[in-house]
Design an enzyme around this catalytic site. Sequence first.
Site, mmCIF file in Angstrom:
data_model
loop_
_atom_site.group_PDB
_atom_site.id
_atom_site.type_symbol
_atom_site.label_atom_id
_atom_site.label_comp_id
_atom_site.label_asym_id
_atom_site.label_seq_id
_atom_site.Cartn_x
_atom_site.Cartn_y
_atom_site.Cartn_z
ATOM 1 N N GLY A 47 -9.873 -29.033 -5.601
ATOM 2 C CA GLY A 47 -9.231 -27.926 -5.203
ATOM 3 C C GLY A 47 -7.979 -28.211 -6.168
ATOM 4 C CB CYS A 96 -2.659 -34.013 -2.632
ATOM 5 S SG CYS A 96 -1.947 -32.704 -3.593
ATOM 6 C CG HIS A 142 -1.090 -27.167 -2.406
ATOM 7 N ND1 HIS A 142 0.081 -28.206 -2.658
ATOM 8 C CD2 HIS A 142 -2.175 -27.898 -2.446
ATOM 9 C CE1 HIS A 142 -0.574 -29.377 -2.785
ATOM 10 N NE2 HIS A 142 -1.866 -29.199 -2.707
#
Length: 185
Positions: A47, A96, A142
């Site tokens: 992602g 991340c 986010h």
Amino acid sequence: MAKILPIRIYGDEILRKKLKEADLKDPFLKQYLPDLIHTMYERDGVGLASSQVGVDLRIFVMDPWWAREEEQKNPRVLINPEIHDRQGEQIGEEGCLSVPDIFANVNRALKISYSYYTPEGEHIQAEAEGYEAVVIQHEYDHLNGVLFTDRVSTLAKLKFKMKLKSMAALARDGVNIMQYPEDPQ
Ligand code: NI
């Protein structure tokens, strides 16, 4: 040709912003969306949210089941998404691209119902659970300036607090873009 966009790292201000609604007719999207998708795959992400490439728009891309070895790509673009309902609980390790070298367990809802616009302007209502729901919740965070490290318990956070501090210090000094060994210097 789609290009690889530079990834912003922890400490960069845009990662803490509540991002702006995107206009589906914005001509910027025509080049930007393929670039965002290309960047996600090239950086081995499942992602990628707009703030991570320095763009202030409520858009993320995802492909939770993608694995480089299999090359079965099924990218999804979610524009102005909303999470409407969260149910149950699951705990799993997250990482991340904007918070390199840190992995930690995060509590997420097990099932969510959510909606978004496709680049073609279609409004989709859907449900997700398990790993797919984790990816959506992580990327959706986010868009609101929230990072997975914010959702880690204070005790678990002790382990990487110093790493975060030094990343933030580097970002303040202008080192806010991830360097990858394979990139030309
Ligand atoms: Ni992330």
